[in-house]
Design an enzyme around this catalytic site. Structure first.
Site, PDB file in Angstrom:
ATOM      1  N   GLY A  66       0.812  -1.212   0.000  1.00  0.00           N
ATOM      2  CA  GLY A  66       0.000   0.000   0.000  1.00  0.00           C
ATOM      3  C   GLY A  66       0.848   1.265   0.000  1.00  0.00           C
ATOM      4  N   SER A  67       0.384   2.263   0.737  1.00  0.00           N
ATOM      5  CA  SER A  67       1.009   3.591   0.664  1.00  0.00           C
ATOM      6  C   SER A  67       2.411   3.673   1.257  1.00  0.00           C
ATOM      7  CB  SER A  67       0.105   4.612   1.366  1.00  0.00           C
ATOM      8  OG  SER A  67      -1.148   4.703   0.703  1.00  0.00           O
ATOM      9  N   THR A  68       2.860   2.623   1.962  1.00  0.00           N
ATOM     10  CA  THR A  68       4.239   2.635   2.471  1.00  0.00           C
ATOM     11  C   THR A  68       5.237   2.630   1.317  1.00  0.00           C
ATOM     12  OG1 THR A  68       4.241   0.211   2.643  1.00  0.00           O
ATOM     13  CG2 THR A  68       3.646   1.458   4.617  1.00  0.00           C
ATOM     14  N   LEU A  69       4.742   2.352   0.083  1.00  0.00           N
ATOM     15  CA  LEU A  69       5.627   2.325  -1.083  1.00  0.00           C
ATOM     16  C   LEU A  69       5.707   3.689  -1.784  1.00  0.00           C
ATOM     17  CD1 LEU A  69       7.169  -0.220  -1.967  1.00  0.00           C
ATOM     18  CD2 LEU A  69       5.628  -0.395  -3.908  1.00  0.00           C
ATOM     19  N   LYS A  70       4.831   4.613  -1.451  1.00  0.00           N
ATOM     20  CA  LYS A  70       4.813   5.912  -2.134  1.00  0.00           C
ATOM     21  C   LYS A  70       6.135   6.676  -2.042  1.00  0.00           C
ATOM     22  CE  LYS A  70      -0.195   6.537  -1.844  1.00  0.00           C
ATOM     23  NZ  LYS A  70      -1.325   7.139  -1.133  1.00  0.00           N
TER      24      LYS A  70
END
Length: 589
Positions: A310-314
């Site tokens: 999820g957004s931890t990859l942004k």
């Protein structure tokens, strides 16, 4: 009668031979006597040859056959190496125990009170004991790894045909707290999980042997000699810190119970050395008592389970664009009303943000903003970035069962796939892979190998992004942990921390579920001089909260606060009052 006797005497006196008597004369052919003589001579010659063969040529073979009937080679077990934490605390050691065995034919008191008492001491039904003894085998184990105090009571019974054999039993002082790191061995002292399995060759050592002479009842009557000295296994010092492990364990356990989750996991890395300082999962198990062990308890989710981050990859997408000079932290992007069409699909934000800069895209966790940044990048650039930090690559942790995750080849990415991967969908990894990759932000843009053993030499890193880009990302992720960000609940009193929340829909039956989620958080502490990377994953929370900001962020805060104090890291913030908004901002899935 007298006349006949007298005549014989007269004949003898005249020199006539007794054999000349016609009555007593024996007429045999000469060849028969020669044959008898030859047969007798041949028999004696055969006996002499056989004796020579047995005493000379076959001497070793016969001695070996004889020895096999009374000589035995006893195995001298080597002590398995101990496992220590980084501070010398014992995590696994071997205790002397014995195996109880029997020669069924020699057990005479099969119906006596002694056998009933033996069954009680062995903690088994008497019927099961009798079944073991009712065997055609000449040797049978009754029970392995019996404690020495019980052995003493068994030996006092004095049952013929019952004997014991020295062996070792593994003991784990930390129990379920260290279970998924240390692992366990089986009854043969062979590693089955964790470090016990990964370091089996180093820990096991080399068994020795000695030859003895035993009587019919298996009792040693003479010691022939030592054949081979046993060599104990090597001791191993792990990178894990027992204090931090206990803190992580309690933090995850409390979170799973609080948020009614299916499972949870956390990992703590040392930014400077790449050492794994803590790794924990819930549910877990007690390696000292595995009688009720289940597959769910055994799963080492930090390493073996993959999920969409999820957004931890942004931050990785943003870092790549920053490093290539395509954007700046102040570059503006129009995210519109929270809906954006690309590749025939709709990308959504949980809230409309309008025109925002790159820093705000990270702070508010905008899927649309991250998608628009990814449109400036090529699929190959993103794929190379992901693979360099270890996503989709076979891990080299030296730990069993480590998952590689999945990153599809960039040539097969449709437009929407690139957009999805920019914010952590359509790509999978383990929690340990995610934490490892976050090292590039805590360090000066380089990544170093992970280690489960204590590191003595300074590791050599591979540069992924520039030090300037890493510093810019640190500033952005620190803003996430603020009342205006999606991780307000990750704040730690007295310390500056930063990180990124993630909420991913679980894939069930090939489709994204609308009711099952994985909430995650990856963060750095403290920000002024990064010491720890802490990653948390809460699997399938079933309470009123399911986002990373609501379930994983507070778990991170509790873990980080206690870990920083336990490690004597000096505070770097004067803020002691944590402000949590009444309605915290939720990140986009």
């Amino acid at each position: 009668m007298k006349a006949g006797t007298s005549a014989s005497r007269v004949a003898a006196a005249k020199g006539v031979a007794f054999s000349k008597s016609p009555v007593l004369a024996v007429r045999l052919p000469d060849w028969r006597s020669r044959v008898v003589l030859f047969v007798l001579f041949s028999a004696f010659l055969a006996l002499a040859g056989r004796a020579l063969w047995l005493q000379g040529v076959s001497n070793r073979f016969l001695q070996k056959q004889g020895a096999s009937r009374y000589e035995r080679t006893l195995e001298l077990p080597a002590t398995r190496g101990k496992i220590f934490d980084r501070n010398g605390i014992v995590l696994a050691s071997s205790l002397p125990v014995k195996a109880v065995w029997a020669i069924p034919d020699d057990v005479k008191e099969s119906s006596s009170a002694k056998l009933r008492e033996l069954a009680q001491l062995l903690d088994m039904p008497q019927a099961e004991l009798l079944k073991k003894l009712d065997s055609d085998r000449t040797f049978v184990y009754l029970k392995r790894q019996v404690e020495m105090d019980v052995i003493a009571r068994i030996e006092k019974l004095g049952i013929d045909g019952i004997d014991t054999r020295k062996e070792y039993k593994r003991y784990y002082p930390q129990g379920d707290v260290m279970a998924h790191i240390v692992g366990f061995t089986n009854v043969e002292d062979v590693g089955q999980e964790g470090i016990e399995l990964a370091q089996q060759k180093n820990l096991v050592g080399q068994t020795g042997s000695r030859r003895v002479i035993k009587d019919r009842l298996g009792r040693i009557v003479e010691d022939v000699g030592l054949s081979r000295e046993p060599h104990d296994g090597k001791d191993i010092t792990l990178s894990v810190d027992s204090k931090l492990q206990y803190i992580a364990y309690n933090s995850v356990k409390d979170a799973v119970e609080k948020f009614h989750a299916k499972a949870g996991a956390a990992v703590v890395l040392d930014v400077h050395t790449g050492e794994v300082l803590a790794l924990t999962n819930w549910p877990t198990y007690n390696p000292n008592d595995r009688s009720h062990l289940t597959g769910e308890q055994l799963r080492n989710r930090v390493i073996t389970d993959t999920f969409e981050p999820g957004s931890t990859l942004k931050p990785f997408t943003v870092a790549l664009a920053l490093d290539k000079g395509l954007i700046k932290p102040t570059t503006l992007f129009d995210t519109g009303n929270g809906r954006y069409q690309t590749g025939g699909h709709t990308i959504r934000d949980t809230h409309p943000h309008g025109v925002i800069d790159v820093s705000t895209i990270i702070q508010k966790s905008s899927n649309i903003g991250t998608t628009k940044i990814s449109e400036l990048l090529t699929a190959q650039d993103m794929w190379e970035m992901f693979t360099k930090v270890g996503f989709g690559q076979a891990p080299r942790y030296g730990f069993p069962g480590a998952a590689a995750g999945r990153v599809r080849p960039y040539k097969s990415w449709p437009i929407v796939a690139k957009a999805n991967m920019s914010f952590g969908q359509g790509i999978s990894m383990s929690l340990l892979q995610l934490a490892h990759a976050w090292l590039i932000f805590a360090r000066d843009g380089d990544i170093i190998p992970l280690s489960f053993q204590k590191v003595t030499d300074k590791p050599v890193g591979q540069q992924i992004i520039s030090a300037k880009t890493a510093a810019q990302i640190r500033t952005m992720v620190e803003s996430v942990v603020s009342p205006q960000g999606t991780a307000a609940q990750a704040q730690v009193a007295g310390y500056r921390v930063g990180g990124k929340t993630g909420t991913a829909q679980k894939v069930i039956n090939g489709r994204y579920s609308q009711t099952h989620y994985v909430g995650s958080f990856a963060g750095i502490a403290p920000m002024s001089n990064p010491r720890f990377i802490i990653a948390v994953m809460i699997d399938d929370p079933s309470g009123p909260f399911h986002t990373g900001g609501a379930v994983a962020a507070p778990t991170f805060a509790a873990l980080a606060a206690n870990a920083l104090r336990a490690a004597n890291v000096p505070p770097d913030s004067t803020v002691t009052d944590i402000i949590i908004p009444e309605h915290p901002l939720e990140e986009s899935n």
